[in-house]
Design an enzyme around this catalytic site. Structure first.
Site, PDB file in Angstrom:
ATOM      1  N   THR A  77       0.736  -1.656  -0.077  1.00  0.00           N
ATOM      2  CA  THR A  77      -0.209   0.055   0.116  1.00  0.00           C
ATOM      3  C   THR A  77       0.715   1.311   0.039  1.00  0.00           C
ATOM      4  O   THR A  77       1.808   0.749   0.208  1.00  0.00           O
ATOM      5  CB  THR A  77      -0.498  -0.010   1.330  1.00  0.00           C
ATOM      6  N   HIS A 135      -4.029  -0.008  13.333  1.00  0.00           N
ATOM      7  CA  HIS A 135      -3.191  -1.313  13.215  1.00  0.00           C
ATOM      8  C   HIS A 135      -1.928  -1.155  14.011  1.00  0.00           C
ATOM      9  O   HIS A 135      -2.033  -0.645  14.234  1.00  0.00           O
ATOM     10  CB  HIS A 135      -2.764  -0.508  11.579  1.00  0.00           C
ATOM     11  N   LYS A 139       3.232   0.213  10.781  1.00  0.00           N
ATOM     12  CA  LYS A 139       2.751   0.138   9.681  1.00  0.00           C
ATOM     13  C   LYS A 139       2.696   1.501   9.255  1.00  0.00           C
ATOM     14  O   LYS A 139       3.174   2.487  10.281  1.00  0.00           O
ATOM     15  CB  LYS A 139       0.807   0.174   9.646  1.00  0.00           C
TER      16      LYS A 139
HETATM   17  N1  LIG Z   1      -3.638  -5.416   0.743  1.00  0.00           N
HETATM   18  C1  LIG Z   1      -3.142  -6.388   1.599  1.00  0.00           C
HETATM   19  O1  LIG Z   1      -4.211  -7.212   1.822  1.00  0.00           O
HETATM   20  C2  LIG Z   1      -2.027  -6.085   2.917  1.00  0.00           C
HETATM   21  C3  LIG Z   1      -2.233  -6.663   3.863  1.00  0.00           C
HETATM   22  C4  LIG Z   1      -1.103  -6.283   4.682  1.00  0.00           C
HETATM   23  C5  LIG Z   1      -0.411  -5.818   4.535  1.00  0.00           C
HETATM   24  N2  LIG Z   1      -0.230  -5.136   2.571  1.00  0.00           N
HETATM   25  C6  LIG Z   1       0.742  -4.313   2.445  1.00  0.00           C
HETATM   26  O2  LIG Z   1       1.908  -5.269   2.337  1.00  0.00           O
HETATM   27  C7  LIG Z   1       3.631  -3.781   2.662  1.00  0.00           C
HETATM   28  C8  LIG Z   1       3.982  -5.398   3.100  1.00  0.00           C
HETATM   29  O3  LIG Z   1       3.793  -5.552   5.051  1.00  0.00           O
HETATM   30  P1  LIG Z   1       4.432  -6.304   6.057  1.00  0.00           P
HETATM   31  O4  LIG Z   1       3.757  -6.395   6.665  1.00  0.00           O
HETATM   32  O5  LIG Z   1       4.547  -7.604   5.197  1.00  0.00           O
HETATM   33  O6  LIG Z   1       5.365  -5.096   6.271  1.00  0.00           O
HETATM   34  P2  LIG Z   1       7.230  -6.661   6.620  1.00  0.00           P
HETATM   35  O7  LIG Z   1       8.109  -5.008   6.456  1.00  0.00           O
HETATM   36  O8  LIG Z   1       6.813  -7.230   7.689  1.00  0.00           O
HETATM   37  O9  LIG Z   1       7.515  -6.993   5.086  1.00  0.00           O
HETATM   38  C9  LIG Z   1       8.140  -5.808   4.073  1.00  0.00           C
HETATM   39  C10 LIG Z   1       9.585  -7.067   4.198  1.00  0.00           C
HETATM   40  O10 LIG Z   1       8.982  -6.306   2.392  1.00  0.00           O
HETATM   41  C11 LIG Z   1      10.818  -6.320   2.819  1.00  0.00           C
HETATM   42  N3  LIG Z   1      11.643  -4.893   1.307  1.00  0.00           N
HETATM   43  C12 LIG Z   1      11.785  -4.008   1.328  1.00  0.00           C
HETATM   44  N4  LIG Z   1      12.127  -3.243   0.160  1.00  0.00           N
HETATM   45  C13 LIG Z   1      12.267  -4.393  -1.137  1.00  0.00           C
HETATM   46  C14 LIG Z   1      13.124  -4.965  -1.491  1.00  0.00           C
HETATM   47  N5  LIG Z   1      13.236  -3.689  -2.919  1.00  0.00           N
HETATM   48  N6  LIG Z   1      12.299  -5.883  -2.210  1.00  0.00           N
HETATM   49  C15 LIG Z   1      12.162  -6.664  -2.147  1.00  0.00           C
HETATM   50  N7  LIG Z   1      12.754  -6.780  -0.492  1.00  0.00           N
HETATM   51  C16 LIG Z   1      11.706  -5.351   0.503  1.00  0.00           C
HETATM   52  C17 LIG Z   1      11.731  -5.417   4.023  1.00  0.00           C
HETATM   53  O11 LIG Z   1      12.808  -5.875   4.181  1.00  0.00           O
HETATM   54  C18 LIG Z   1      10.801  -6.809   4.538  1.00  0.00           C
HETATM   55  O12 LIG Z   1      11.157  -7.807   4.793  1.00  0.00           O
HETATM   56  C19 LIG Z   1       3.028  -3.110   3.475  1.00  0.00           C
HETATM   57  O13 LIG Z   1       2.640  -2.556   2.407  1.00  0.00           O
HETATM   58  C20 LIG Z   1       1.393  -3.439   4.059  1.00  0.00           C
HETATM   59  O14 LIG Z   1       0.993  -2.001   3.891  1.00  0.00           O
HETATM   60  C21 LIG Z   1      -1.147  -5.395   1.847  1.00  0.00           C
END
Ligand SMILES: NC(=O)c1ccc[n+]([C@@H]2O[C@H](COP(=O)([O-])OP(=O)(O)OC[C@H]3O[C@@H](n4cnc5c(N)ncnc54)[C@H](O)[C@@H]3O)[C@@H](O)[C@H]2O)c1
Length: 242
Positions: A77, A135, A139
């Site tokens: 997001t 949240h 976040k």
């Molecule tokens: N659409 C949905 O249903 C939904 C649900 C939950 C979370 N989200 C969104 O998903 C995203 C991730 O959430 P999360 O809880 O897993 O976060 P998180 O921080 O646990 O995981 C994100 C991961 O991405 C990695 N990362 C950062 N930059 C990167 C890159 N350039 N290439 C590869 N990996 C990279 C980080 O090191 C981390 O391990 C957020 O934007 C969150 O808002 C969306």
């Protein structure tokens, strides 16, 4: 299906578990410390990439997948100011992309319920409407992508509201107020509250964990097989209900 995961954080781990349960294989996982895997044979062998990273890195990851003509499912997001660019690439380069601000089937039902209630409330000006979203403290974006989608559903249907505003008070009655709270490890709560002098009506979605989001992302990857273009949860739900 062979799945490449981009972003192996909280969502990446949950998606891996559910994808394996559903008989898929995870052929590559890319995170910040192994960006060279974008060129590795295992990544290139994938049928689809599922991307859950960070607002500022998501679009670059889509470009890397598109350069390799790999379909992408993304739930990151906070990047959707570039949504039109992605849609354009889907048309001009016949790329394949599935985006949902929230992959949970329950939340998508909630989106529809929100619009129906807003349509009814358009005729009931004695009710003011506001939103509260809660949240976990990690976040990065605020309000949540889900909160923005809910706000859009209200703004499309209630003429007396013109724009959303992240605040608890406003002088302008046309502002739809969104209060964003960050508390502990809460996976996601969204509540739409209608209040008159006489009563309060609210609808609320409360995610118990991340399973609903992860399952939706895997279902989206399954749905994309054999398709090109830009797809959303509405397409997925319509394909289930038709
Ligand atoms: N659409 C949905 O249903 C939904 C649900 C939950 C979370 N989200 C969104 O998903 C995203 C991730 O959430 P999360 O809880 O897993 O976060 P998180 O921080 O646990 O995981 C994100 C991961 O991405 C990695 N990362 C950062 N930059 C990167 C890159 N350039 N290439 C590869 N990996 C990279 C980080 O090191 C981390 O391990 C957020 O934007 C969150 O808002 C969306």
């Amino acid at each position: 299906m062979k799945i490449a995961l981009i972003g192996y954080g909280k969502m990446g781990h949950e998606i891996a578990r559910i994808a394996i349960d559903r008989g898929h294989s995870i052929v590559a996982t890319i995170d910040v410390d192994n960006q060279d895997t974008f060129d590795a044979p295992e990544f290139l062998s994938a049928d689809v990439a599922i991307e859950f990273t960070r607002p500022e890195t998501a679009f670059g990851n889509y470009q890397k997948c598109f350069e390799r003509h790999l379909p992408v499912v993304s739930g990151t997001t906070g990047w959707t100011n570039r949504l039109d660019e992605v849609k354009k690439l889907c048309v001009e380069q016949r790329q394949t992309f599935f985006y949902a601000s929230n992959f949970s089937i329950g939340v998508n039902i909630f989106f529809e319920l929100n619009k129906i209630l807003a349509k009814m409330m358009n005729r009931e000006p004695q009710y003011d409407v506001r939103m509260e979203e809660i949240h976990h403290i990690h976040k990065l974006d605020s309000p949540s992508g889900t909160g923005i989608t809910l706000a859009e559903g209200i703004l499309e249907n209630i003429d007396r509201k013109q724009q959303w505003k992240e605040a608890t008070v406003s002088e302008n009655p046309a502002d739809l107020l969104i209060e964003s709270k960050r508390v502990g490890e809460v996976p996601g709560i969204h509540e739409i509250i209608y209040e008159s002098d006489a009563d309060v009506i609210s609808i609320k979605h409360d995610a118990k964990n991340r399973k609903g989001f992860a399952l939706g992302a895997v279902l989206a990857a399954e749905y994309l097989q054999g398709k090109t273009g830009f797809h959303t949860m509405q397409d997925l739900l319509n394909s289930k209900h038709n």
